[in-house]
Write an enzyme that holds these catalytic residues in place. Sequence first.
Site, short mmCIF file in Angstrom:
data_model
loop_
_atom_site.label_atom_id
_atom_site.label_comp_id
_atom_site.label_asym_id
_atom_site.label_seq_id
_atom_site.Cartn_x
_atom_site.Cartn_y
_atom_site.Cartn_z
N ASN A 192 0.95 -1.46 0.19
CA ASN A 192 -0.08 -0.07 0.09
C ASN A 192 0.75 1.10 0.29
O ASN A 192 0.47 2.38 -0.61
CB ASN A 192 -0.91 0.02 1.26
CG ASN A 192 -1.40 1.25 1.60
OD1 ASN A 192 -2.44 1.71 1.00
ND2 ASN A 192 -0.88 1.97 2.45
N SER A 243 -4.18 2.14 -8.86
CA SER A 243 -4.82 3.59 -8.86
C SER A 243 -5.61 3.21 -10.15
O SER A 243 -5.14 2.74 -11.41
CB SER A 243 -4.10 4.51 -8.66
OG SER A 243 -4.77 5.73 -9.34
N TYR A 282 3.66 8.92 -11.39
CA TYR A 282 2.60 7.88 -10.51
C TYR A 282 1.90 6.86 -11.50
O TYR A 282 1.63 5.80 -11.38
CB TYR A 282 1.49 8.99 -10.14
CG TYR A 282 0.80 8.43 -8.96
CD1 TYR A 282 0.99 8.26 -7.77
CD2 TYR A 282 -0.66 8.03 -9.26
CE1 TYR A 282 0.21 7.60 -6.69
CE2 TYR A 282 -1.68 7.33 -8.67
CZ TYR A 282 -1.12 7.28 -7.11
OH TYR A 282 -1.97 6.85 -6.25
N ALA A 283 1.56 7.24 -12.70
CA ALA A 283 0.80 6.46 -13.53
C ALA A 283 1.58 5.32 -14.09
O ALA A 283 1.11 4.12 -14.49
CB ALA A 283 0.23 7.29 -14.73
N ALA A 284 3.00 5.63 -14.21
CA ALA A 284 3.64 4.48 -14.80
C ALA A 284 3.94 3.43 -13.65
O ALA A 284 3.90 2.43 -13.93
CB ALA A 284 5.21 5.10 -15.39
N LYS A 296 1.88 2.78 -11.27
CA LYS A 296 0.39 2.17 -10.80
C LYS A 296 0.35 1.16 -12.05
O LYS A 296 -0.41 0.26 -11.80
CB LYS A 296 -0.46 3.45 -10.52
CG LYS A 296 -0.27 4.01 -9.37
CD LYS A 296 -0.17 3.07 -7.95
CE LYS A 296 -0.24 4.10 -6.79
NZ LYS A 296 -0.12 3.31 -5.53
N ILE A 309 -10.39 9.12 -3.15
CA ILE A 309 -10.79 8.71 -1.86
C ILE A 309 -10.44 9.73 -0.85
O ILE A 309 -9.32 10.53 -1.01
CB ILE A 309 -9.83 7.45 -1.25
CG1 ILE A 309 -10.04 6.34 -2.55
CG2 ILE A 309 -10.30 6.96 -0.14
CD1 ILE A 309 -11.41 5.65 -2.62
P1 NAD Z 1 -1.06 8.51 2.79
O1 NAD Z 1 0.03 9.48 2.34
O2 NAD Z 1 -2.05 8.77 3.63
O3 NAD Z 1 -0.33 7.20 3.45
C1 NAD Z 1 1.00 6.70 2.74
C2 NAD Z 1 1.57 5.74 3.86
O4 NAD Z 1 2.83 5.38 3.32
C3 NAD Z 1 2.40 6.79 4.94
O5 NAD Z 1 1.83 6.34 6.20
C4 NAD Z 1 3.76 6.98 4.70
O6 NAD Z 1 4.47 7.20 5.91
C5 NAD Z 1 4.14 5.60 4.01
N1 NAD Z 1 5.13 5.63 2.94
C6 NAD Z 1 5.49 6.32 2.49
N2 NAD Z 1 6.81 6.07 1.93
C7 NAD Z 1 7.18 4.95 2.40
C8 NAD Z 1 8.23 4.06 2.39
N3 NAD Z 1 9.21 4.29 1.36
N4 NAD Z 1 8.23 2.98 3.15
C9 NAD Z 1 7.31 2.68 3.94
N5 NAD Z 1 6.10 3.44 3.96
C10 NAD Z 1 6.10 4.57 3.46
O7 NAD Z 1 -1.59 7.69 1.56
P2 NAD Z 1 -2.94 7.06 1.15
O8 NAD Z 1 -3.89 8.25 0.18
O9 NAD Z 1 -3.49 6.67 2.03
O10 NAD Z 1 -2.54 6.08 -0.33
C11 NAD Z 1 -2.21 4.63 0.09
C12 NAD Z 1 -2.04 3.93 -1.31
O11 NAD Z 1 -3.25 4.08 -2.07
C13 NAD Z 1 -0.86 4.73 -2.17
O12 NAD Z 1 -0.12 3.73 -2.76
C14 NAD Z 1 -1.69 5.40 -3.25
O13 NAD Z 1 -0.82 5.59 -4.22
C15 NAD Z 1 -3.05 4.62 -3.37
N6 NAD Z 1 -3.97 5.30 -3.75
C16 NAD Z 1 -4.54 6.43 -3.13
C17 NAD Z 1 -5.69 7.17 -3.48
C18 NAD Z 1 -6.46 8.40 -2.72
O14 NAD Z 1 -7.33 8.92 -3.11
N7 NAD Z 1 -5.78 8.49 -1.38
C19 NAD Z 1 -6.30 7.03 -4.73
C20 NAD Z 1 -5.54 6.00 -5.57
C21 NAD Z 1 -4.54 5.23 -5.14
#
Ligand code: NAD
Length: 247
Positions: free
Chosen positions: A90, A142, A155-157, A159, A188
């Site tokens: 994640n 995503s 990011y797109a690449a 994902k 989200i």
């Molecule tokens: P967020 O920023 O709230 O949480 C990300 C977490 O990852 C944080 O706790 C951060 O400390 C941790 N993190 C970052 N780099 C790290 C690393 N190198 N090693 C370990 N931990 C690390 O993000 P989110 O919005 O909850 O997104 C979570 C996932 O869902 C991501 O992969 C994001 O791309 C994907 N996503 C999110 C959304 C959205 O709308 N929020 C939409 C599509 C996809």
Amino acid sequence: MSTLSNKIAIVTGGSSGLGKATLKKFASEGAVAINWDINTQRGTDLLKELEAQGFKSDFYQVDTADIQSVTNATSSIIQKYGCIDILVNNAGITRDATLLKMTDEQWQAVININLTGVFNCTKAVAPYMVEKGYGRIISISSVVGLYGNFGQTNYAAAKAGVIAMTQTWAKELGRKGVHANAVAPGFIQTEILDAMPEEVLAKMRSKVPLQKLGSPDDIANVNAFLASSAADYINGAVISVDGGITL
Ligand code: NAD
């Protein structure tokens, strides 16, 4: 009935947003919910919170982009718990810019965490799943990985790469009892959006057929389903959780 009783489950980036909701959901379903996050403070605070609620949880400070960090944490978990049943890839970041303005640093940072990080964690954990003949790998992609997005080449690449890796692992590991699936969230409602002006949020909502943003729990519920025996015939799927925005 608890659907994940005593399963050993790792969620990367479990200290915030979708990862935090997933970690809590897994813990509430009876798993030992283990958070791998780079942020020590938030990871420690969340562990205390979950333990105070009587859940089984653990926290390891891990940088998923660093293979040594990932390998060390994997060895510690195997020593302590004996196996790993579930991995949710994640952890992710954004460093947005249009192609013409994107720096090498922005490109590399996102590729290192969102693509190589997913590879590192799966590469480290999968051998133990294969040894046990059981495993569930869920990787958070995503909708951007399916359709691209303005300002998100990196990011797109990454994902899209997560989806391709998932499909490859479904083919390679399926026969060994290890399933790999991807979840593709749309918009989200997480902390990042808290700072957004209402008119921007309204515009986002209006693009979604359901006319609302998703919640972290919407993703956590799908992750818990994919990790459970209810999803035992699902392998190599990409499940969009996006209110229909990709239609
Ligand atoms: P967020 O920023 O709230 O949480 C990300 C977490 O990852 C944080 O706790 C951060 O400390 C941790 N993190 C970052 N780099 C790290 C690393 N190198 N090693 C370990 N931990 C690390 O993000 P989110 O919005 O909850 O997104 C979570 C996932 O869902 C991501 O992969 C994001 O791309 C994907 N996503 C999110 C959304 C959205 O709308 N929020 C939409 C599509 C996809």
